[in-house]
Scaffold this motif. Structure first.
Motif, short mmCIF file in Angstrom:
data_model
loop_
_atom_site.label_atom_id
_atom_site.label_comp_id
_atom_site.label_asym_id
_atom_site.label_seq_id
_atom_site.Cartn_x
_atom_site.Cartn_y
_atom_site.Cartn_z
N ALA A 91 0.82 -1.21 0.00
CA ALA A 91 0.00 0.00 0.00
C ALA A 91 0.85 1.26 0.00
N ARG A 92 2.15 1.12 0.06
CA ARG A 92 3.08 2.24 0.09
C ARG A 92 3.98 2.19 -1.14
N HIS A 93 4.81 3.21 -1.30
CA HIS A 93 5.73 3.28 -2.45
C HIS A 93 7.10 3.76 -2.01
N ARG A 94 8.09 3.33 -2.74
CA ARG A 94 9.45 3.85 -2.60
C ARG A 94 9.68 4.73 -3.82
N ILE A 95 10.22 5.92 -3.59
CA ILE A 95 10.53 6.83 -4.68
C ILE A 95 12.03 7.04 -4.70
N ASP A 96 12.66 6.67 -5.81
CA ASP A 96 14.07 6.96 -6.05
C ASP A 96 14.10 8.04 -7.11
N GLY A 97 14.87 9.10 -6.87
CA GLY A 97 14.89 10.20 -7.82
C GLY A 97 16.28 10.74 -8.08
N TRP A 98 16.39 11.43 -9.22
CA TRP A 98 17.65 12.03 -9.65
C TRP A 98 17.35 13.41 -10.22
N LEU A 99 18.15 14.38 -9.82
CA LEU A 99 18.01 15.75 -10.31
C LEU A 99 19.23 16.12 -11.16
N VAL A 100 18.98 16.73 -12.30
CA VAL A 100 20.07 17.21 -13.16
C VAL A 100 19.73 18.64 -13.55
N PRO A 101 20.60 19.60 -13.25
CA PRO A 101 21.91 19.46 -12.64
C PRO A 101 21.78 19.05 -11.16
N ALA A 102 22.79 18.31 -10.74
CA ALA A 102 22.80 17.78 -9.39
C ALA A 102 23.01 18.89 -8.37
N GLY A 103 22.63 18.60 -7.16
CA GLY A 103 22.84 19.54 -6.06
C GLY A 103 22.07 19.08 -4.85
N GLU A 104 22.40 19.65 -3.72
CA GLU A 104 21.75 19.27 -2.46
C GLU A 104 20.45 20.04 -2.29
N HIS A 105 19.52 19.77 -3.19
CA HIS A 105 18.22 20.43 -3.19
C HIS A 105 17.27 19.68 -2.26
N THR A 106 16.31 20.41 -1.70
CA THR A 106 15.29 19.78 -0.84
C THR A 106 14.17 19.26 -1.72
N VAL A 107 13.77 18.03 -1.47
CA VAL A 107 12.70 17.40 -2.24
C VAL A 107 11.56 17.07 -1.28
N GLU A 108 10.39 17.54 -1.62
CA GLU A 108 9.19 17.32 -0.81
C GLU A 108 8.21 16.51 -1.64
N VAL A 109 7.64 15.46 -1.05
CA VAL A 109 6.60 14.68 -1.72
C VAL A 109 5.30 14.93 -0.97
N ARG A 110 4.33 15.50 -1.70
CA ARG A 110 3.01 15.79 -1.13
C ARG A 110 2.04 14.70 -1.57
N VAL A 111 1.32 14.13 -0.63
CA VAL A 111 0.29 13.14 -0.93
C VAL A 111 -0.99 13.62 -0.26
N ALA A 112 -2.07 13.71 -1.04
CA ALA A 112 -3.34 14.21 -0.52
C ALA A 112 -3.73 13.44 0.74
N GLU A 113 -4.19 14.19 1.74
CA GLU A 113 -4.68 13.65 3.00
C GLU A 113 -3.58 12.98 3.84
N HIS A 114 -2.32 13.29 3.56
CA HIS A 114 -1.19 12.77 4.33
C HIS A 114 -0.20 13.90 4.57
N GLU A 115 0.65 13.72 5.55
CA GLU A 115 1.72 14.69 5.79
C GLU A 115 2.75 14.59 4.67
N SER A 116 3.36 15.70 4.34
CA SER A 116 4.42 15.71 3.34
C SER A 116 5.65 14.99 3.87
N SER A 117 6.37 14.35 2.96
CA SER A 117 7.67 13.74 3.29
C SER A 117 8.73 14.60 2.63
N THR A 118 9.81 14.86 3.36
CA THR A 118 10.87 15.71 2.84
C THR A 118 12.21 15.03 3.01
N THR A 119 13.06 15.20 2.01
CA THR A 119 14.43 14.70 2.08
C THR A 119 15.32 15.67 1.34
#
Length: 161
Positions: A91-119
């Motif tokens: 019932a859950r998911h794993r998200i692997d992601g890559w940003l180009v250009p690379a950098g130590e950017h903050t990534v937030e995942v918003r899911v309706a009716e749930h708290e956001s996850s940030t990394t």
């Protein structure tokens, strides 16, 4: 002297009744999808409305795919590319992601009716969120400039996990 013709009032009432019946039939025969209003509200409810919306780069790559969610999606905006891979873990998911250009950017995942996850992405632009609930989802990338100061914010279109 009364300038209102009683027949006009009856016609107005008849018109209202016909329009009400038409509205009922349209709603009954072609109702909006369940949850549409909630999904729209979620999509536009970003606290910081000064965001850039990334494009989903499909280009026919999912043509003919049957069932389930596509595993990898690429989003682009100006000089940023965001590639994400979704892996279902029940019932859950794993998200692997890559940003180009690379950098130590903050990534937030918003899911309706749930708290956001940030990394935070590592210096190579890679990030992982291992326990994301299913639902209407957006990925928000808070970019930093070369000095490590906050830059622009990019958001993906909503996707269903």
């Amino acid at each position: 002297m009364n300038d209102i013709d009683p027949r006009d009032d009856r016609r107005g009432q008849e018109d209202t009744a016909v329009l009400a019946e038409l509205s009922r039939l349209v709603y009954e025969l072609d109702a909006p999808p369940a949850g549409l209003v909630e999904r729209i509200q979620f999509a536009v409810a970003l606290e910081n409305l000064d965001v850039e919306v990334a494009r989903w780069e499909r280009a026919g790559s999912f043509a003919g795919v049957r069932g389930g969610n596509p595993g990898t999606i690429t989003f682009t905006v100006d000089n940023l590319t965001l590639m994400v891979n979704f892996t279902s873990t029940g019932a859950r998911h794993r998200i692997d992601g890559w940003l180009v250009p690379a950098g130590e950017h903050t990534v937030e995942v918003r899911v309706a009716e749930h708290e956001s996850s940030t990394t935070k992405a590592d210096d190579g632009g890679r990030f992982v969120l291992a326990d994301v609930p299913a639902g209407t989802t957006q990925i928000v990338v808070h970019l930093v400039n070369a000095k490590g100061e906050p830059g622009r914010t990019v958001v993906t279109p909503t996707i269903m996990l």
